[in-house]
Design a protein around this motif. Structure first.
Motif, PDB file in Angstrom:
ATOM      1  N   SER A 196       0.469  12.757  -6.542  1.00  0.00           N
ATOM      2  CA  SER A 196      -0.202  11.754  -5.722  1.00  0.00           C
ATOM      3  C   SER A 196       0.304  11.768  -4.288  1.00  0.00           C
ATOM      4  O   SER A 196       1.483  11.975  -4.039  1.00  0.00           O
ATOM      5  CB  SER A 196       0.057  10.371  -6.348  1.00  0.00           C
TER       6      SER A 196
ATOM      7  N   ILE B   2      -0.564   9.040  -2.488  1.00  0.00           N
ATOM      8  CA  ILE B   2      -0.732   7.618  -2.168  1.00  0.00           C
ATOM      9  C   ILE B   2       0.646   7.045  -1.809  1.00  0.00           C
ATOM     10  O   ILE B   2       1.556   7.082  -2.634  1.00  0.00           O
ATOM     11  CB  ILE B   2      -1.336   6.828  -3.358  1.00  0.00           C
TER      12      ILE B   2
ATOM     13  N   GLN C 261       3.745   4.693  -1.424  1.00  0.00           N
ATOM     14  CA  GLN C 261       4.194   3.510  -2.167  1.00  0.00           C
ATOM     15  C   GLN C 261       4.611   2.422  -1.179  1.00  0.00           C
ATOM     16  O   GLN C 261       5.155   2.718  -0.124  1.00  0.00           O
ATOM     17  CB  GLN C 261       5.367   3.877  -3.075  1.00  0.00           C
TER      18      GLN C 261
ATOM     19  N   SER D 178      -0.741   2.347  -5.157  1.00  0.00           N
ATOM     20  CA  SER D 178      -0.142   3.545  -5.759  1.00  0.00           C
ATOM     21  C   SER D 178       0.028   3.386  -7.269  1.00  0.00           C
ATOM     22  O   SER D 178      -0.303   4.286  -8.039  1.00  0.00           O
ATOM     23  CB  SER D 178       1.198   3.884  -5.096  1.00  0.00           C
TER      24      SER D 178
END
Length: 308
Positions: free
Chosen positions: A88, A90, A92, A98
């Motif tokens: 990922s 994304i 955090q 996330s």
């Protein structure tokens, strides 16, 4: 192993308010995404992710879920032993979901009964939200289930109340002068402490009153006007919402954004609001003339998420 991608989410409206039954509006954000993959775990990121999945699988093995929403935890644990990790990008602590994307990916792959987001009814959405809340509470202590629900559905979702959510169509993007954009505060925010501050504030009767009578009213009016593409009342209520947040959500606004937040309100060139729980991560910006706002926000990293 060809696994689906799960996108990040943006809570456009409803931060904190949805805890007190305001409406919320969320969109998938495809710039960031994650998917479950296998690897030899020869780098730190993959190794760490695999270890996190293992800890999470222990939590899932003790979680009792209704029969319609059971997960095949044994297969999940067996795949973790074979090198499963969540690949990922994304970030955090940035308010873009996330853990929501991770929960959605695990649910999609390991739920015993497969569900197609296109055919899920409003009643099923309500049940799914509850299940996702239980699955995600491992990461935040308490979860509304909204983030994983959006990531799983990959569609805009209107949160009508605590109990009720529905799929919704948002106005088609146009290449106009206006934009909704993200500003990177440059610091990571932690959801838990921010929510703690909010609950402390809720103990104050004056704060509760202004939240219900002002914040929720402006928030819901913004959603209504945005969905109707009625931009004048939209920006009118948005300014009130931004002023309210500046006055009442000070601890949630990253310090390096106090002045630019105020600058937007004073100049009417753009308005800022929290994206998720705040404290860091992204802040949302709205401008009728994005080029002008971009100039005034020089030095900050920005990403346009919607044009109008």
């Amino acid at each position: 192993m060809n696994n689906p991608l799960f996108y990040a989410k943006i809570l456009l409206f409803g931060e904190y308010g949805i805890i007190e039954d305001s409406q919320g509006l969320t969109l998938p954000y495809s710039f960031y995404k994650g998917t479950l993959k296998f690897s030899d775990l020869d780098n730190d990121f993959e190794k760490k992710s695999n270890q996190s999945l293992e800890k999470y699988s222990n939590y899932l093995s003790e979680l009792e879920l209704p029969s319609d929403y059971q997960l095949d935890v044994k297969s999940f644990q067996s795949d973790i032993a074979k090198g499963l990790f969540f690949d990922s990008n994304i970030p955090q602590g940035y308010g873009v979901g996330s853990s929501g994307a991770l929960v959605a990916a695990i649910f999609e792959k390991y739920s015993l009964i497969k569900r197609n987001p296109e055919t899920i009814s409003k009643d099923e959405l309500k049940d799914l939200k509850v299940i996702f809340g239980r699955l995600e509470s491992y990461f935040h202590g308490k979860s509304s289930g909204i983030d994983p629900l959006i990531c799983f559905m990959n569609l805009p979702i209107l949160i009508e109340s605590k109990e009720s959510v529905d799929k919704v169509s948002i106005p088609k993007e146009e290449l106009g002068k206006g934009a909704i954009f993200l500003i990177d505060s440059g610091v990571t925010g932690e959801t838990g402490p921010m929510i703690q501050i909010f609950f402390e504030k809720l103990k104050n009767e004056g704060f509760r009153k202004t939240l219900k009578e002002e914040f929720i009213r402006y928030n819901n009016a913004c959603i209504d006007a945005f969905l109707k593409k009625d931009m004048n009342p939209f920006f009118r209520n948005l300014k009130k919402l931004s002023v309210w947040a500046y006055e009442h959500f000070r601890p949630m606004i990253p310090e390096n954004l106090f002045n630019v937040w105020k600058k937007g309100l004073d100049s009417n060139a753009y308005y800022l609001k929290l994206c998720g729980s705040g404290g860091g991560g992204y802040i949302l910006g709205f401008a009728k003339d994005y080029a002008k706002a971009e100039e005034m926000l020089e030095g900050f990293h920005k990403e346009v998420i919607y044009r109008f």
